[in-house]
Design a protein around this motif. Structure first.
Motif, PDB file in Angstrom:
ATOM      1  N   ARG A 383       0.848  -1.142  -0.054  1.00 35.53           N
ATOM      2  CA  ARG A 383       0.435  -0.177   0.179  1.00 35.53           C
ATOM      3  C   ARG A 383       0.954   1.299   0.526  1.00 35.53           C
ATOM      4  NH1 ARG A 383      -5.911   0.517   1.204  1.00 35.53           N
ATOM      5  NH2 ARG A 383      -5.822   2.583   0.778  1.00 35.53           N
ATOM      6  N   CYS A 384       2.160   1.171   0.977  1.00 35.63           N
ATOM      7  CA  CYS A 384       2.969   2.092   0.796  1.00 35.63           C
ATOM      8  C   CYS A 384       3.400   2.373  -0.506  1.00 35.63           C
ATOM      9  CB  CYS A 384       3.805   2.463   1.817  1.00 35.63           C
ATOM     10  SG  CYS A 384       5.464   3.323   1.512  1.00 35.63           S
ATOM     11  N   VAL A 385       3.386   2.119  -1.322  1.00 32.91           N
ATOM     12  CA  VAL A 385       4.464   1.777  -2.639  1.00 32.91           C
ATOM     13  C   VAL A 385       3.663   1.918  -3.750  1.00 32.91           C
ATOM     14  CG1 VAL A 385       5.285   0.157  -4.564  1.00 32.91           C
ATOM     15  CG2 VAL A 385       6.417   0.307  -2.254  1.00 32.91           C
ATOM     16  N   LEU A 386       2.768   1.777  -3.312  1.00 33.45           N
ATOM     17  CA  LEU A 386       1.270   2.220  -4.953  1.00 33.45           C
ATOM     18  C   LEU A 386       0.818   3.527  -4.724  1.00 33.45           C
ATOM     19  CD1 LEU A 386      -1.076  -0.986  -5.493  1.00 33.45           C
ATOM     20  CD2 LEU A 386       1.119  -0.874  -5.927  1.00 33.45           C
ATOM     21  N   GLU A 387       0.779   3.553  -2.910  1.00 31.26           N
ATOM     22  CA  GLU A 387       0.332   5.752  -2.683  1.00 31.26           C
ATOM     23  C   GLU A 387       0.799   6.776  -2.931  1.00 31.26           C
ATOM     24  OE1 GLU A 387      -3.273   4.819   0.354  1.00 31.26           O
ATOM     25  OE2 GLU A 387      -1.297   5.073   1.108  1.00 31.26           O
ATOM     26  N   SER A 388       2.150   5.641  -3.194  1.00 28.13           N
ATOM     27  CA  SER A 388       3.583   6.767  -3.344  1.00 28.13           C
ATOM     28  C   SER A 388       3.229   7.097  -4.491  1.00 28.13           C
ATOM     29  CB  SER A 388       4.545   6.273  -2.499  1.00 28.13           C
ATOM     30  OG  SER A 388       4.307   6.806  -1.576  1.00 28.13           O
ATOM     31  N   LEU A 389       3.109   5.678  -5.506  1.00 27.94           N
ATOM     32  CA  LEU A 389       4.127   6.306  -6.537  1.00 27.94           C
ATOM     33  C   LEU A 389       2.538   6.501  -7.171  1.00 27.94           C
ATOM     34  CD1 LEU A 389       4.161   2.308  -8.152  1.00 27.94           C
ATOM     35  CD2 LEU A 389       5.971   4.454  -8.464  1.00 27.94           C
ATOM     36  N   ALA A 390       1.357   6.975  -6.886  1.00 30.73           N
ATOM     37  CA  ALA A 390      -0.181   7.427  -6.759  1.00 30.73           C
ATOM     38  C   ALA A 390       0.386   9.073  -6.921  1.00 30.73           C
ATOM     39  CB  ALA A 390      -1.190   6.789  -6.827  1.00 30.73           C
ATOM     40  N   LEU A 391       0.496   9.157  -5.815  1.00 34.39           N
ATOM     41  CA  LEU A 391       1.438  10.823  -6.017  1.00 34.39           C
ATOM     42  C   LEU A 391       1.869  11.463  -6.767  1.00 34.39           C
ATOM     43  CD1 LEU A 391       1.490  10.950  -1.691  1.00 34.39           C
ATOM     44  CD2 LEU A 391      -0.664  12.028  -3.110  1.00 34.39           C
ATOM     45  N   ALA A 392       3.085  10.069  -6.814  1.00 44.19           N
ATOM     46  CA  ALA A 392       4.554  10.880  -7.925  1.00 44.19           C
ATOM     47  C   ALA A 392       4.057  10.448  -9.355  1.00 44.19           C
ATOM     48  CB  ALA A 392       4.757   9.582  -7.630  1.00 44.19           C
ATOM     49  N   HIS A 393       2.900  10.230  -9.856  1.00 46.23           N
ATOM     50  CA  HIS A 393       1.747  10.366 -10.727  1.00 46.23           C
ATOM     51  C   HIS A 393       1.417  11.585 -11.048  1.00 46.23           C
ATOM     52  CE1 HIS A 393       2.128   5.583 -12.089  1.00 46.23           C
ATOM     53  NE2 HIS A 393       3.120   6.234 -11.493  1.00 46.23           N
ATOM     54  N   ARG A 394       0.784  11.731  -9.825  1.00 46.24           N
ATOM     55  CA  ARG A 394      -0.431  12.904  -9.666  1.00 46.24           C
ATOM     56  C   ARG A 394       0.896  14.571  -9.883  1.00 46.24           C
ATOM     57  NH1 ARG A 394      -3.340  16.464  -5.169  1.00 46.24           N
ATOM     58  NH2 ARG A 394      -1.658  16.006  -4.495  1.00 46.24           N
ATOM     59  N   ARG A 395       1.818  14.321  -9.120  1.00 50.61           N
ATOM     60  CA  ARG A 395       2.782  15.219  -9.126  1.00 50.61           C
ATOM     61  C   ARG A 395       3.557  15.606 -10.933  1.00 50.61           C
ATOM     62  NH1 ARG A 395       4.792  12.985  -4.532  1.00 50.61           N
ATOM     63  NH2 ARG A 395       6.566  12.467  -5.647  1.00 50.61           N
ATOM     64  N   THR A 396       3.332  14.479 -10.760  1.00 55.19           N
ATOM     65  CA  THR A 396       4.936  14.692 -12.165  1.00 55.19           C
ATOM     66  C   THR A 396       4.124  15.245 -13.441  1.00 55.19           C
ATOM     67  OG1 THR A 396       6.296  13.098 -11.699  1.00 55.19           O
ATOM     68  CG2 THR A 396       6.486  13.164 -14.153  1.00 55.19           C
ATOM     69  N   LEU A 397       2.509  14.539 -12.811  1.00 53.47           N
ATOM     70  CA  LEU A 397       1.835  15.174 -14.466  1.00 53.47           C
ATOM     71  C   LEU A 397       1.166  16.515 -14.169  1.00 53.47           C
ATOM     72  CD1 LEU A 397      -0.270  11.921 -15.111  1.00 53.47           C
ATOM     73  CD2 LEU A 397       1.742  12.920 -16.734  1.00 53.47           C
ATOM     74  N   ARG A 398       0.993  16.975 -13.308  1.00 53.31           N
ATOM     75  CA  ARG A 398       0.742  18.287 -12.973  1.00 53.31           C
ATOM     76  C   ARG A 398       1.593  19.659 -13.625  1.00 53.31           C
ATOM     77  NH1 ARG A 398      -2.490  18.484  -6.998  1.00 53.31           N
ATOM     78  NH2 ARG A 398      -4.165  17.646  -7.850  1.00 53.31           N
ATOM     79  N   ARG A 399       3.203  18.449 -13.159  1.00 56.73           N
ATOM     80  CA  ARG A 399       4.279  19.879 -13.246  1.00 56.73           C
ATOM     81  C   ARG A 399       4.079  19.444 -14.781  1.00 56.73           C
ATOM     82  NH1 ARG A 399       6.257  24.219 -12.929  1.00 56.73           N
ATOM     83  NH2 ARG A 399       8.544  24.764 -12.605  1.00 56.73           N
ATOM     84  N   ALA A 400       4.147  18.833 -15.119  1.00 56.97           N
ATOM     85  CA  ALA A 400       4.633  18.862 -17.212  1.00 56.97           C
ATOM     86  C   ALA A 400       3.269  19.467 -17.731  1.00 56.97           C
ATOM     87  CB  ALA A 400       4.447  17.354 -17.530  1.00 56.97           C
TER      88      ALA A 400
END
Length: 509
Positions: A383-400
């Motif tokens: 759960r830690c890994v997958l929630e963290s990846l979902a946050l990284a996806h959000r962070r990256t796409l918003r900044r792009a």
């Protein structure tokens, strides 16, 4: 120029895709025709690196044999219209003057790649590199690997550099070339001109003659050498077609997008999240945010960042299996779904997660360092890994989107990660955007469709994507839940949206 297919009377043809990832390789056939796109796996084999006294290497001879065995399985079912090869990016082989390979290629996770920027000569720092190549700063970029390699005896004997897919195509056909989407990941490619940067190559003290002529996806790469045709049982003269040989470029070509403004995540060992643009973004702001400008099909730009993807979960599972607790992915995901939300979150791009090793212990160390409590169960780690990846996806796409001036309306998540329902749903929840998941075999589909286009069976990139959307199984996820929970979890990681991932951030694969 279109090449006559092996079943032109029916308006269909069969193509073979050699698709090599960081942990396994496959040979897949695809039948393409009007409204038809069908895949069949002919052969699968392991990709196991070898640790030698001088470092971590790819066993490229075993990979080549696996590829030949796969093509032999294909040959038993009949001829194919052509063959295409894709692999991960950045890694390469050196050939001597007789065309012989000078040692096994280094693995991008080899320790020699640490301290990459320190090898750059004066007056040619990371800012100067980015202004030309637009490439994300990663310690294993080809340019940094070459600066480490040129102090060796192998370098003195080197006359040609071939990236991994170009090396395999060379062994199949005898031809020498550099496919453009993969060349753009080296750090020695001019993002504006679409050619090798003679200026950068010269300033870094590298030999321009090492770098072969560039090839575009769809160009002929040659035909099978006689001994290859004899071993595989495929007809002599079987064409090899240049595809988007960087696996991510092939995957993005097969994104089933019907809307103009979309974001994509190619999720496997790495998550590569970004946008498809008409031109590069080479601003200092973009460099500071560690975004890359890699070449896509038809001159497009894959504006993205690499995120440490399912590698984190794969390494956790390896540790648990070695400890005598083989845990199936289905059970782990069920346990993760029942674990407490946001109990612990990490930055997947922290440099401590890059190398192989005891991933649960590294996650523990990160959490303790950031004042969090480590999970107590495998499901908690997942759960830690997958929630963290979902946050990284959000962070990256918003900044792009901010840096490129775009406003995506949907995320297309392709690759093996598209089968992970938790990751897909949590990516939608975190981002607030709908997610279309699939196809899982996007890379092989892109490989095959680019061959089909070269043979006149598909019109253009839009036509390729429409065919994928109309023939492949896709799943759709709408955002749900309270997005403020995700905001609070993001704050706990302590990252700003414009923070670069120091030292990590391709390949790929």
């Amino acid at each position: 120029m279109a090449v006559k297919s092996n079943d032109s009377a029916a308006g269909e043809a069969v193509f073979a895709a050699v698709d090599l990832g960081a942990t396994s390789g496959r040979v897949i056939t695809g039948r393409v025709g009007p409204g038809k796109l069908e895949l069949a796996e002919a052969h699968r084999f392991a990709n196991t690196p070898v640790r030698l006294p001088d470092g971590l290497r790819w066993d490229v001879l075993a990979l080549y044999q696996g590829m030949l065995d796969g093509l032999r399985e294909v040959g038993r079912t009949g001829p194919v219209a052509s063959i295409g090869v894709d692999t991960w990016a950045v890694d390469y082989g050196l050939l001597d003057g007789d065309g012989a390979l000078l040692g096994l290629p280094f693995h991008y996770r080899d320790a020699r790649n640490s301290g990459a920027a320190e090898r750059l000569p004066d007056g040619c720092g990371v800012r100067e590199l980015y202004a030309v190549s637009g490439l994300q700063h990663l310690p294993f970029n080809t340019v940094f690997q070459l600066l480490a390699h040129r102090t060796t005896a192998q370098w003195e004997a080197a006359r040609t550099l071939l990236l991994m897919p170009d090396l395999l195509v060379h062994w199949l056909t005898g031809s020498v070339g550099a496919e453009i989407t993969n060349a753009s990941t080296t750090g020695l490619f001019d993002a504006r001109s679409g050619d090798w940067s003679d200026a950068l190559i010269g300033r870094l003290g590298l030999e321009r003659a090492l770098f072969p002529p560039l090839r575009e996806p769809g160009a002929p790469a040659g035909t099978l050498l006689p001994h290859v045709a004899e071993y595989t049982g495929l007809p002599g003269g079987t064409p090899v077609t240049t595809v988007a040989s960087h696996d991510t470029a092939s995957a993005v070509a097969a994104v089933p997008a019907t809307e103009a403004d979309f974001a994509y995540i190619s999720c496997g060992t790495w998550s590569l999240a970004g946008l498809e643009l008409d031109g590069p973004v080479l601003s200092e702001e973009s460099r500071a945010a560690n975004f890359t400008n890699e070449r896509g099909v038809d001159g497009t730009i894959r504006y993205l960042r690499n995120i440490m993807g399912m590698w984190l979960l794969e390494e956790c599972r390896r540790v648990w299996e070695r400890a005598g607790a083989p845990l199936g992915l289905g059970g782990l995901l069920a346990d993760a779904a029942g674990s407490r939300p946001f109990a612990a979150v990490i930055d997947p791009d922290d440099a401590s997660f890059l190398a192989p090793g005891d991933m649960p212990a590294r996650i523990d160390a990160y959490l303790l360092r950031t004042g969090q409590t480590p999970p107590r169960t495998p499901g908690g780690y997942v759960r830690c890994v997958l929630e963290s990846l979902a946050l990284a996806h959000r962070r990256t796409l918003r900044r792009a989107a901010e840096l490129a001036g775009r406003d995506p309306v949907r995320i297309h998540l392709v690759g093996g990660g598209s089968r992970n329902e938790l990751l897909c749903q949590w990516t939608a929840d975190a981002s607030g955007l709908p997610v279309t998941a699939g196809p899982a075999e996007a890379t092989a589909l892109g490989n095959i469709l680019l061959q089909a286009r070269a043979h006149g069976l598909v019109d253009d990139l839009s036509g390729m994507r429409r065919l994928v959307a109309g023939t492949q199984d896709l799943r759709h996820y709408e955002p749900r839940g309270n997005r403020r929970d995700w905001d609070r979890a993001e704050d706990r990681i302590g990252l700003r949206h414009d923070q670069a991932a120091a030292g990590t951030g391709g390949a790929t694969a």
